[in-house]
Write a protein that holds these residues in place. Structure first.
Motif, PDB file in Angstrom:
ATOM      1  N   SER A   1     -13.398  11.319   3.983  1.00 51.81           N
ATOM      2  CA  SER A   1     -14.404  12.362   4.238  1.00 51.81           C
ATOM      3  C   SER A   1     -15.346  11.885   5.330  1.00 51.81           C
ATOM      4  CB  SER A   1     -15.183  12.678   2.962  1.00 51.81           C
ATOM      5  OG  SER A   1     -14.392  13.392   2.043  1.00 51.81           O
TER       6      SER A   1
ATOM      7  N   LYS B   1      -8.772  -1.576   7.579  1.00 55.60           N
ATOM      8  CA  LYS B   1      -8.111  -0.290   7.867  1.00 55.60           C
ATOM      9  C   LYS B   1      -8.604   0.832   6.963  1.00 55.60           C
ATOM     10  CE  LYS B   1      -4.209  -2.281  10.182  1.00 55.60           C
ATOM     11  NZ  LYS B   1      -2.792  -2.305  10.438  1.00 55.60           N
ATOM     12  N   GLY B   2      -9.813   0.671   6.479  1.00 53.82           N
ATOM     13  CA  GLY B   2     -10.431   1.724   5.686  1.00 53.82           C
ATOM     14  C   GLY B   2     -11.455   2.469   6.508  1.00 53.82           C
ATOM     15  N   THR B   3     -12.311   3.223   5.802  1.00 50.15           N
ATOM     16  CA  THR B   3     -13.335   3.973   6.521  1.00 50.15           C
ATOM     17  C   THR B   3     -14.581   4.180   5.654  1.00 50.15           C
ATOM     18  OG1 THR B   3     -13.702   5.866   8.002  1.00 50.15           O
ATOM     19  CG2 THR B   3     -12.425   6.279   5.982  1.00 50.15           C
ATOM     20  N   LEU B   4     -15.579   4.880   6.219  1.00 47.76           N
ATOM     21  CA  LEU B   4     -16.915   4.915   5.616  1.00 47.76           C
ATOM     22  C   LEU B   4     -16.983   5.698   4.317  1.00 47.76           C
ATOM     23  CD1 LEU B   4     -19.104   5.656   8.790  1.00 47.76           C
ATOM     24  CD2 LEU B   4     -18.062   3.507   8.087  1.00 47.76           C
TER      25      LEU B   4
ATOM     26  N   ASP C   1      -6.929   5.076  -5.419  1.00 50.38           N
ATOM     27  CA  ASP C   1      -7.031   5.571  -4.044  1.00 50.38           C
ATOM     28  C   ASP C   1      -7.669   4.556  -3.106  1.00 50.38           C
ATOM     29  OD1 ASP C   1      -6.069   8.210  -4.435  1.00 50.38           O
ATOM     30  OD2 ASP C   1      -7.958   8.734  -5.390  1.00 50.38           O
TER      31      ASP C   1
ATOM     32  N   ASN D   1      -6.267   4.455   7.598  1.00 53.03           N
ATOM     33  CA  ASN D   1      -5.058   4.324   6.780  1.00 53.03           C
ATOM     34  C   ASN D   1      -5.373   4.478   5.295  1.00 53.03           C
ATOM     35  OD1 ASN D   1      -4.118   3.683   9.285  1.00 53.03           O
ATOM     36  ND2 ASN D   1      -3.098   1.786   8.693  1.00 53.03           N
ATOM     37  N   THR D   2      -6.132   5.489   4.955  1.00 57.96           N
ATOM     38  CA  THR D   2      -6.569   5.642   3.568  1.00 57.96           C
ATOM     39  C   THR D   2      -6.067   6.954   2.985  1.00 57.96           C
ATOM     40  OG1 THR D   2      -8.616   6.653   4.346  1.00 57.96           O
ATOM     41  CG2 THR D   2      -8.662   4.296   3.889  1.00 57.96           C
ATOM     42  N   LEU D   3      -5.947   6.980   1.666  1.00 60.26           N
ATOM     43  CA  LEU D   3      -5.474   8.177   0.972  1.00 60.26           C
ATOM     44  C   LEU D   3      -6.544   9.263   0.923  1.00 60.26           C
ATOM     45  CD1 LEU D   3      -3.634   6.341  -1.920  1.00 60.26           C
ATOM     46  CD2 LEU D   3      -2.573   7.602  -0.041  1.00 60.26           C
ATOM     47  N   LYS D   4      -7.800   8.843   0.976  1.00 61.46           N
ATOM     48  CA  LYS D   4      -8.904   9.798   0.972  1.00 61.46           C
ATOM     49  C   LYS D   4      -9.758   9.533   2.196  1.00 61.46           C
ATOM     50  CE  LYS D   4     -10.834  10.108  -3.276  1.00 61.46           C
ATOM     51  NZ  LYS D   4     -11.439   9.513  -4.502  1.00 61.46           N
TER      52      LYS D   4
ATOM     53  N   ASN E   1       0.800  -1.228   0.000  1.00 65.89           N
ATOM     54  CA  ASN E   1       0.000   0.000   0.000  1.00 65.89           C
ATOM     55  C   ASN E   1       0.830   1.274   0.000  1.00 65.89           C
ATOM     56  OD1 ASN E   1      -2.754  -0.977   0.034  1.00 65.89           O
ATOM     57  ND2 ASN E   1      -2.170  -1.936   1.968  1.00 65.89           N
TER      58      ASN E   1
ATOM     59  N   ASN F   1     -10.701   3.714  -3.308  1.00 67.17           N
ATOM     60  CA  ASN F   1     -12.039   4.294  -3.082  1.00 67.17           C
ATOM     61  C   ASN F   1     -13.054   3.644  -4.011  1.00 67.17           C
ATOM     62  OD1 ASN F   1     -13.341   7.729  -3.453  1.00 67.17           O
ATOM     63  ND2 ASN F   1     -14.124   6.039  -2.247  1.00 67.17           N
TER      64      ASN F   1
ATOM     65  N   GLY G   1     -14.797   8.049   1.382  1.00 72.28           N
ATOM     66  CA  GLY G   1     -13.572   8.585   0.805  1.00 72.28           C
ATOM     67  C   GLY G   1     -13.730   9.999   0.299  1.00 72.28           C
TER      68      GLY G   1
ATOM     69  N   VAL H   1     -13.759   3.215   1.350  1.00 75.16           N
ATOM     70  CA  VAL H   1     -12.360   3.456   0.988  1.00 75.16           C
ATOM     71  C   VAL H   1     -11.458   2.618   1.897  1.00 75.16           C
ATOM     72  CG1 VAL H   1     -12.213   5.546   2.446  1.00 75.16           C
ATOM     73  CG2 VAL H   1     -10.586   5.239   0.564  1.00 75.16           C
ATOM     74  N   VAL H   2     -10.478   1.964   1.275  1.00 75.02           N
ATOM     75  CA  VAL H   2      -9.535   1.096   1.999  1.00 75.02           C
ATOM     76  C   VAL H   2      -8.129   1.343   1.441  1.00 75.02           C
ATOM     77  CG1 VAL H   2     -11.200  -0.761   2.506  1.00 75.02           C
ATOM     78  CG2 VAL H   2      -9.943  -0.789   0.328  1.00 75.02           C
ATOM     79  N   PRO H   3      -7.088   0.913   2.155  1.00 72.04           N
ATOM     80  CA  PRO H   3      -5.769   0.916   1.513  1.00 72.04           C
ATOM     81  C   PRO H   3      -5.869   0.095   0.219  1.00 72.04           C
ATOM     82  CG  PRO H   3      -5.571   0.426   3.856  1.00 72.04           C
ATOM     83  CD  PRO H   3      -7.038   0.384   3.531  1.00 72.04           C
ATOM     84  N   ARG H   4      -5.259   0.590  -0.858  1.00 69.10           N
ATOM     85  CA  ARG H   4      -5.632   0.060  -2.185  1.00 69.10           C
ATOM     86  C   ARG H   4      -5.408  -1.438  -2.378  1.00 69.10           C
ATOM     87  NH1 ARG H   4      -0.629   2.778  -3.763  1.00 69.10           N
ATOM     88  NH2 ARG H   4      -1.638   4.770  -4.031  1.00 69.10           N
ATOM     89  N   TYR H   5      -4.421  -2.001  -1.683  1.00 69.97           N
ATOM     90  CA  TYR H   5      -4.161  -3.433  -1.836  1.00 69.97           C
ATOM     91  C   TYR H   5      -5.305  -4.282  -1.291  1.00 69.97           C
ATOM     92  CZ  TYR H   5      -1.546  -7.836  -1.615  1.00 69.97           C
ATOM     93  OH  TYR H   5      -1.123  -9.127  -1.793  1.00 69.97           O
ATOM     94  N   GLU H   6      -6.147  -3.694  -0.459  1.00 72.23           N
ATOM     95  CA  GLU H   6      -7.252  -4.449   0.138  1.00 72.23           C
ATOM     96  C   GLU H   6      -8.486  -4.475  -0.769  1.00 72.23           C
ATOM     97  OE1 GLU H   6      -6.358  -6.015   2.641  1.00 72.23           O
ATOM     98  OE2 GLU H   6      -4.624  -4.853   3.334  1.00 72.23           O
TER      99      GLU H   6
END
Lengths: 468, 468
Positions: free
Chosen positions: A188, B415-418, B379, A183-186, A105, B381, B420, B347-352
């Protein structure tokens, strides 16, 4: 605040006897950073070994209303790590591991007490690039970089520390341990606690883990040193380079005195400077394709040749490149080791640089001080080292602060601000009224209160005394 | 909250009769955005003409405890602009001027109601580049982009809106008007109010002026469409491209269904898609040197050819490029115009990504819904459009939210979120407990209280109902 034997015992219970220090040597060691000659030793130095221990210390600090100051590598230039109210000095030395390099990543998770240059070199071994490179990178820590939102020469192309921080583990002043984001690039998702923490100078929380974004490494660069006969023209050339469509990876300004100091005081600098050169620009372009870099270098030559310059020096070998960078980085060291000084970290939109430089010199004349100016001109970030030289102690104490106030007033009138990358900390806090109204300052003060109602974490920093 | 005739008169006194609307047509017009089929008309719509008028409205709102919702172009996908508690709808339409393009400093100062694409095109005429390009750029406003921290296809190389916002003029909920920072590229002066405001979804202040950083324009790009036989391999290729040292200027993922929807419903899409292609990557590289772009394109080919792919389509002409982008941007439009749907913005770290995609499909099976997935894969996303199709109304109401909760739980476990780039707003707020602990949420809630003690500005957004 006296550290009583009761409090001391509780600190020992939390961190272990080996990691609690009351001796003068340790307290003095952690009582200063690189800010002028200030020494404010903490009442006790604790070297915690985990976020949980820090959490317990913060609970104790709130109970007894003891000030706590997080202390990193003490390379700071604004006194953010000074224990001005004594209390507990939280020396973060044991948080010194790079925890994970995520090659999938392009991220690294690190503890705060890793030397920035070691972090950069360690990820570079995997072909990865952490761009921020403060001049102190050989000794500063990544945690301090995050706390101060440090910059560096490459910020002009790659951005500053804040642009690489994805997520932070933080111990809040009340002892709660949180992650600030993901741990994300974006992202919101809710308020940006990560960016609120970056640059908050250890006043909102103690950083215990840092997740940074990385880039793929660039393989090549071209470095050139351009001598100008007039300092103002060097400043003008800075913005002309960008207007020609080029984004250099570094664009550094040094006035003649700056190089003189470096050449005189830093060993092993072999660059010869002509007395008629009033300023130099150190310009780097980087990328993966040498032919493209040569084209960009030619474009830059086309721009700077419109000004009165002497012959451009191209650094052909790594050795020559290192010599030039050593000279640039040596300026601050030379001034600091050989004079009583005050350093300001002015920043303006880059086209305003000539006006800023000229104004600083006029203000210096008015108040009777000399200044050595240099810095990250591509970002409009000009470091101003005010030299005591033969000024009387009385004038140094009374006249210089008036001059600094005028310099900052000029900076703000040019749509700039007080600090580009050093932070406000202890020494600039009483100039904050120049950059911010009472409304803005109260807003920040109230945010501080949300995090730290008892004002135990790094009190007496950032906010002017009138507000503290 | 009822808008009494007394309040109405005071609004008219502030903004003028021409700019205060109580008719159903206007109220309904400003009562919806692009979030599903929600309509929440404000009690009254006001179109203020200055920051001072907004200030007076906020003072009034605090006096009478009337909710105020800032309304931009209503292209939002999380319901941030919905007047869920009626009150005053603050339609920002009159703040529609680009105030200054500063070619010397590569900055633009603009009001919020400028269409993003128009802003991008206007600065491009001066050779300047504003990179963020949300899919809705033809209709969304830059002010909404700042409020939601919007992204877009180019974010993978150039960053999101937050990376370009230098300074904001904001009317605070109590009516005070402030600038959040300075017009500088670097800033370590006090807490980062600018970044706190970006992405705060109109809950901390009303943005009235925006200073954005610009870059010099790039002159060339290469665009290619890569068909994959397996969607999971397309996801895997995304991170492989970065690991090969390439940073594309766009790296978009579309699963087969996404393209099918676009081809079926958006006019003028001439791309032919083979049924055996399970996913596509749309990949762009940009720069100033065509030869370099060809080299980078070849490197990318070398990477994607390690997966099972069909023939790569290179877009040679502007027409072909526009057709491919139209297809990509058309997916959301196609789904939204032709189905009842819910859109998530994981949105997550891209490898995921492969794990996320697979998990979403399994969760869909479990709860009986189909999803169309596409987005900014570079990203990490992934937009997830959940389609009602032949699901019963009852299941749509009860089962889908359970499924969404599981999707978000999976996202956070990776390790992502709701969100992006769409924000939390109204529709995602009751999932916030998945991303944040009570401690984190209370911290944000208390920051909101500092800005807006009476909770009059955009209440009922971001925070879960339990906290509101």
């Amino acid at each position: 605040m006296q550290i009583t034997s009761e409090i001391l015992q509780k600190l020992i219970d939390i961190a272990g006897k080996t990691y609690v220090f009351t001796d003068d040597e340790t307290r003095n060691h952690y009582g200063h950073d690189e800010t002028e000659d200030y020494i404010f030793p903490p009442g006790v130095v604790v070297k915690p070994g985990s976020a949980e221990e820090i959490s317990a210390i913060m609970v104790l600090a709130n109970e007894y209303k003891i000030p706590v100051v997080p202390i990193a590598a003490r390379t700071g230039l604004s006194g953010g790590a000074l224990s001005i109210h004594q209390g507990i000095g939280l020396a973060m030395d044991r948080f010194n591991k790079i925890l994970e390099i995520d090659e999938q990543n392009l991220q690294v998770t690190t503890e705060p007490a890793v030397i920035t240059q070691i972090l950069r070199e360690t990820v570079a071994e995997k072909g990865l690039f952490y761009p921020p490179d403060p001049s102190s990178q050989g000794s500063c820590w990544i945690g301090g970089n995050v706390a101060e939102n440090a910059g560096g020469a490459r910020a002009v192309k790659y951005g500053v520390t804040k642009d690489y921080v994805l997520n932070l583990e933080v111990v809040l002043p009340n002892g709660d341990i949180i992650w600030t984001g993901a741990n994300t690039l974006k992202n919101s998702t809710g308020y940006n606690l990560t960016q609120l923490m970056v640059g908050s100078e250890g006043t909102l929380g103690i950083i215990t883990k840092i997740v940074l974004k990385l880039l793929p490494c660039n393989s090549h660069n071209v470095l050139m040193l351009v001598p100008f006969y007039q300092a103002s023209q060097a400043c003008e050339a800075v913005s002309a380079i960008f207007r020609a469509g080029i984004v250099p990876s570094a664009l550094e300004f040094m006035e003649r005195d700056a190089i003189d100091w470096a050449v005189r005081f830093v060993e092993g600098i072999s660059v010869t400077i002509q007395p008629e050169h009033q300023a130099h620009l150190l310009i780097e372009v980087d990328g993966n394709y040498p032919e493209v870099l040569m084209l960009e270098a030619e474009k830059i030559m086309g721009v700077v040749e419109q000004f009165q310059i002497d012959e451009i020096l191209f650094a052909d070998t790594d050795e020559q490149k290192n010599a030039l960078w050593k000279m640039r980085r040596g300026v601050a060291e030379a001034v600091k080791s050989n004079s009583i000084y005050k350093e300001e970290d002015t920043v303006v939109p880059r086209y305003e640089l000539p006006k800023l430089l000229q104004g600083i010199k006029e203000i210096g004349k008015k108040y009777g001080f000399k200044s050595v100016c240099y810095g990250h001109a591509g970002d409009g970030n000009l470091h101003v080292n005010i030299i005591k030289s033969d000024m009387t102690d009385a004038n140094w104490k009374t006249e210089v602060p008036k001059g600094i106030r005028e310099i900052f007033e000029l900076t703000v009138s040019l749509k700039g601000t007080l600090s580009g990358e050093h932070g406000i900390g202890f020494v600039q806090k009483n100039y904050m009224d120049i950059a911010f109204s009472e409304v803005q300052l109260q807003l920040m003060r109230n945010i501080k209160r949300v995090f730290d109602p008892n004002n135990v974490l790094n009190p007496g920093k950032i906010f002017p005394d009138s507000l503290d």
